[in-house]
Design a protein around this motif. Structure first.
Motif, mmCIF file in Angstrom:
data_model
loop_
_atom_site.group_PDB
_atom_site.id
_atom_site.type_symbol
_atom_site.label_atom_id
_atom_site.label_comp_id
_atom_site.label_asym_id
_atom_site.label_seq_id
_atom_site.Cartn_x
_atom_site.Cartn_y
_atom_site.Cartn_z
ATOM 1 N N GLY A 171 36.780 -15.150 -0.763
ATOM 2 C CA GLY A 171 35.921 -13.998 -0.521
ATOM 3 C C GLY A 171 35.479 -13.298 -1.789
ATOM 4 O O GLY A 171 34.654 -12.377 -1.723
ATOM 5 N N ALA A 172 36.008 -13.725 -2.947
ATOM 6 C CA ALA A 172 35.628 -13.068 -4.200
ATOM 7 C C ALA A 172 34.148 -13.289 -4.480
ATOM 8 O O ALA A 172 33.652 -14.410 -4.405
ATOM 9 C CB ALA A 172 36.472 -13.612 -5.348
ATOM 10 N N LEU A 173 33.448 -12.196 -4.790
ATOM 11 C CA LEU A 173 32.047 -12.281 -5.210
ATOM 12 C C LEU A 173 32.031 -12.394 -6.725
ATOM 13 O O LEU A 173 32.591 -11.545 -7.419
ATOM 14 C CB LEU A 173 31.272 -11.038 -4.756
ATOM 15 C CG LEU A 173 29.851 -10.915 -5.309
ATOM 16 C CD1 LEU A 173 28.984 -12.087 -4.886
ATOM 17 C CD2 LEU A 173 29.231 -9.583 -4.883
ATOM 18 N N MET A 174 31.382 -13.449 -7.210
ATOM 19 C CA MET A 174 31.384 -13.718 -8.644
ATOM 20 C C MET A 174 29.959 -13.872 -9.131
ATOM 21 O O MET A 174 29.093 -14.351 -8.392
ATOM 22 C CB MET A 174 32.198 -14.987 -8.925
ATOM 23 C CG MET A 174 33.610 -14.909 -8.358
ATOM 24 S SD MET A 174 34.558 -16.440 -8.546
ATOM 25 C CE MET A 174 33.686 -17.532 -7.455
ATOM 26 N N ILE A 175 29.718 -13.484 -10.378
ATOM 27 C CA ILE A 175 28.391 -13.607 -10.961
ATOM 28 C C ILE A 175 28.483 -14.298 -12.319
ATOM 29 O O ILE A 175 29.507 -14.247 -13.009
ATOM 30 C CB ILE A 175 27.686 -12.235 -11.107
ATOM 31 C CG1 ILE A 175 28.484 -11.301 -12.018
ATOM 32 C CG2 ILE A 175 27.479 -11.595 -9.752
ATOM 33 C CD1 ILE A 175 27.789 -9.957 -12.267
ATOM 34 N N ALA A 176 27.372 -14.955 -12.685
ATOM 35 C CA ALA A 176 27.219 -15.568 -14.010
ATOM 36 C C ALA A 176 25.743 -15.874 -14.170
ATOM 37 O O ALA A 176 25.070 -16.266 -13.211
ATOM 38 C CB ALA A 176 28.042 -16.848 -14.133
ATOM 39 N N GLY A 177 25.224 -15.679 -15.387
ATOM 40 C CA GLY A 177 23.788 -15.832 -15.575
ATOM 41 C C GLY A 177 23.056 -14.826 -14.706
ATOM 42 O O GLY A 177 23.353 -13.628 -14.740
ATOM 43 N N THR A 178 22.136 -15.305 -13.884
ATOM 44 C CA THR A 178 21.494 -14.455 -12.880
ATOM 45 C C THR A 178 21.831 -14.988 -11.490
ATOM 46 O O THR A 178 21.040 -14.855 -10.562
ATOM 47 C CB THR A 178 19.965 -14.411 -13.084
ATOM 48 O OG1 THR A 178 19.446 -15.768 -13.070
ATOM 49 C CG2 THR A 178 19.603 -13.752 -14.395
ATOM 50 N N ASN A 179 23.015 -15.575 -11.389
ATOM 51 C CA ASN A 179 23.458 -16.196 -10.133
ATOM 52 C C ASN A 179 24.690 -15.490 -9.579
ATOM 53 O O ASN A 179 25.390 -14.777 -10.305
ATOM 54 C CB ASN A 179 23.779 -17.677 -10.357
ATOM 55 C CG ASN A 179 22.612 -18.437 -10.940
ATOM 56 O OD1 ASN A 179 22.665 -18.881 -12.091
ATOM 57 N ND2 ASN A 179 21.544 -18.580 -10.192
ATOM 58 N N ALA A 180 24.930 -15.725 -8.308
ATOM 59 C CA ALA A 180 26.137 -15.220 -7.651
ATOM 60 C C ALA A 180 26.704 -16.328 -6.783
ATOM 61 O O ALA A 180 25.982 -17.240 -6.352
ATOM 62 C CB ALA A 180 25.812 -13.993 -6.800
ATOM 63 N N ILE A 181 27.997 -16.245 -6.526
ATOM 64 C CA ILE A 181 28.658 -17.239 -5.679
ATOM 65 C C ILE A 181 29.847 -16.549 -5.028
ATOM 66 O O ILE A 181 30.378 -15.565 -5.568
ATOM 67 C CB ILE A 181 29.105 -18.467 -6.506
ATOM 68 C CG1 ILE A 181 29.441 -19.653 -5.602
ATOM 69 C CG2 ILE A 181 30.264 -18.116 -7.427
ATOM 70 C CD1 ILE A 181 29.616 -20.965 -6.364
ATOM 71 N N ILE A 182 30.227 -17.044 -3.856
ATOM 72 C CA ILE A 182 31.398 -16.500 -3.152
ATOM 73 C C ILE A 182 32.472 -17.570 -3.109
ATOM 74 O O ILE A 182 32.215 -18.717 -2.726
ATOM 75 C CB ILE A 182 31.029 -16.053 -1.723
ATOM 76 C CG1 ILE A 182 29.918 -15.005 -1.751
ATOM 77 C CG2 ILE A 182 32.259 -15.478 -1.017
ATOM 78 C CD1 ILE A 182 29.416 -14.612 -0.373
ATOM 79 N N GLN A 183 33.679 -17.180 -3.502
ATOM 80 C CA GLN A 183 34.805 -18.121 -3.530
ATOM 81 C C GLN A 183 35.261 -18.407 -2.095
ATOM 82 O O GLN A 183 35.652 -17.484 -1.370
ATOM 83 C CB GLN A 183 35.967 -17.509 -4.336
ATOM 84 C CG GLN A 183 37.156 -18.412 -4.498
ATOM 85 C CD GLN A 183 37.005 -19.368 -5.684
ATOM 86 O OE1 GLN A 183 35.910 -19.592 -6.184
ATOM 87 N NE2 GLN A 183 38.098 -19.926 -6.130
ATOM 88 N N PRO A 184 35.209 -19.665 -1.636
ATOM 89 C CA PRO A 184 35.608 -19.947 -0.251
ATOM 90 C C PRO A 184 37.111 -20.111 -0.061
ATOM 91 O O PRO A 184 37.652 -19.785 0.989
ATOM 92 C CB PRO A 184 34.872 -21.256 0.058
ATOM 93 C CG PRO A 184 34.709 -21.908 -1.273
ATOM 94 C CD PRO A 184 34.614 -20.822 -2.290
ATOM 95 N N PHE A 185 37.786 -20.647 -1.091
ATOM 96 C CA PHE A 185 39.230 -20.905 -1.012
ATOM 97 C C PHE A 185 39.879 -20.460 -2.326
ATOM 98 O O PHE A 185 39.187 -20.337 -3.347
ATOM 99 C CB PHE A 185 39.507 -22.396 -0.792
ATOM 100 C CG PHE A 185 38.869 -22.955 0.450
ATOM 101 C CD1 PHE A 185 39.370 -22.637 1.702
ATOM 102 C CD2 PHE A 185 37.761 -23.789 0.368
ATOM 103 C CE1 PHE A 185 38.778 -23.145 2.855
ATOM 104 C CE2 PHE A 185 37.158 -24.301 1.513
ATOM 105 C CZ PHE A 185 37.672 -23.980 2.761
ATOM 106 N N PRO A 186 41.195 -20.226 -2.329
ATOM 107 C CA PRO A 186 41.843 -19.873 -3.597
ATOM 108 C C PRO A 186 41.612 -20.971 -4.629
ATOM 109 O O PRO A 186 41.650 -22.167 -4.310
ATOM 110 C CB PRO A 186 43.332 -19.788 -3.217
ATOM 111 C CG PRO A 186 43.354 -19.586 -1.742
ATOM 112 C CD PRO A 186 42.151 -20.307 -1.204
ATOM 113 N N GLY A 187 41.359 -20.554 -5.861
ATOM 114 C CA GLY A 187 41.136 -21.565 -6.895
ATOM 115 C C GLY A 187 40.674 -20.961 -8.195
ATOM 116 O O GLY A 187 40.450 -19.747 -8.293
ATOM 117 N N PRO A 188 40.524 -21.795 -9.205
ATOM 118 C CA PRO A 188 40.120 -21.308 -10.530
ATOM 119 C C PRO A 188 38.617 -21.089 -10.618
ATOM 120 O O PRO A 188 37.842 -21.640 -9.825
ATOM 121 C CB PRO A 188 40.553 -22.465 -11.446
ATOM 122 C CG PRO A 188 40.423 -23.677 -10.581
ATOM 123 C CD PRO A 188 40.800 -23.246 -9.184
ATOM 124 N N THR A 189 38.193 -20.318 -11.604
ATOM 125 C CA THR A 189 36.767 -20.106 -11.840
ATOM 126 C C THR A 189 36.547 -19.497 -13.212
ATOM 127 O O THR A 189 37.418 -18.792 -13.724
ATOM 128 C CB THR A 189 36.152 -19.180 -10.778
ATOM 129 O OG1 THR A 189 34.736 -19.092 -10.996
ATOM 130 C CG2 THR A 189 36.748 -17.785 -10.861
#
Length: 244
Positions: A171-189
């Protein structure tokens, strides 16, 4: 020019069992929408010997079995499909959906929010405001079907972490560049974690593990922790279809 009309592609060898396909165009929007359209076309007419197709934001990695086909044959098939739209083809059309995703922003749920704000030279509240005012479009489904989106309106692209996090919560909302992504499962990023939604993004126990797809439109809605708890949020569902 539309993505469906754009037929030029670049095909480059990628090792001895894959080719990388890209769309040469100065406009990143054209590059991204065209590669998504080409992916649909390629999958509908997958040549013999092709094992897998891996989507990138502006590229497509086509993996093949070198014992069953050859690089030149795959390259020819890619160029042929790019140049000639079969007369009988009925490209699968999907009605774009619209999502309103509640997100709790703060130090606990968004440990990189303050550093992103510092990098951009604004207050953390202004980063949250920029995210809330941005309209994101899902460009592709990344690892574990995570929705990768573009459309973040910030003064300049956001850098990734110099050292990736080893364990980010679902559920973590993450950003990089001008993009966003939502983490679906526990894991690295290596993306910057700025918030978290209470929704389940991917549920592999469902017949359809995700409710979203490429081309869908996403807005993020800031909520407090109490508001998020009161939502009784479960599997993420769309709020409406996107009108033409």
């Amino acid at each position: 020019m539309t993505a469906a009309q754009f037929t030029a592609v670049t095909v480059e060898p990628f090792g001895d069992s894959a080719v990388m396909v890209t769309i040469p165009h100065p406009d990143p929007v054209i590059r991204r929408t065209a590669i998504v359209a080409f992916r649909e076309r390629f999958l509908a007419h997958r040549p013999p010997g092709v094992l897998d197709v891996v989507s990138g934001l502006e590229s497509l990695l086509v993996e093949f079995d070198p014992l069953e086909t050859a690089l030149s044959h795959v390259e020819y098939a890619v160029r042929l499909l790019a140049e000639r739209l079969p007369v009988q083809e009925r490209l699968r059309t999907r009605t774009a959906l619209r999502f309103a995703v509640p997100v709790v922003f703060g130090e606990e749920t968004g440990p990189d929010l303050a550093s992103v704000a510092e990098e951009l030279g604004v207050a953390p509240s202004e980063v949250v405001e920029a995210i809330a005012e941005s309209t994101f479009t899902i460009s592709l489904l990344g690892a574990a079907m995570a929705p990768m989106m573009d459309g973040l309106l910030v003064p300049r692209p956001v850098r990734r972490l110099a050292e990736p996090r080893t364990d980010v919560a679902p559920g973590a909302l993450m950003i990089a560049g001008t993009n966003a992504i939502i983490q679906p499962f526990p894991g690295p990023t290596g993306w910057r974690v700025v918030g978290r939604t209470p929704h389940t993004i991917v549920d592999i126990s469902r017949p359809d593990p995700v409710s979203f797809g490429t081309g869908d439109v996403v807005r993020f809605v800031p909520v407090t922790r109490d508001e998020a708890a009161a939502l009784d949020a479960g599997f993420l569902l769309p709020v409406t279809e996107v009108s033409a």
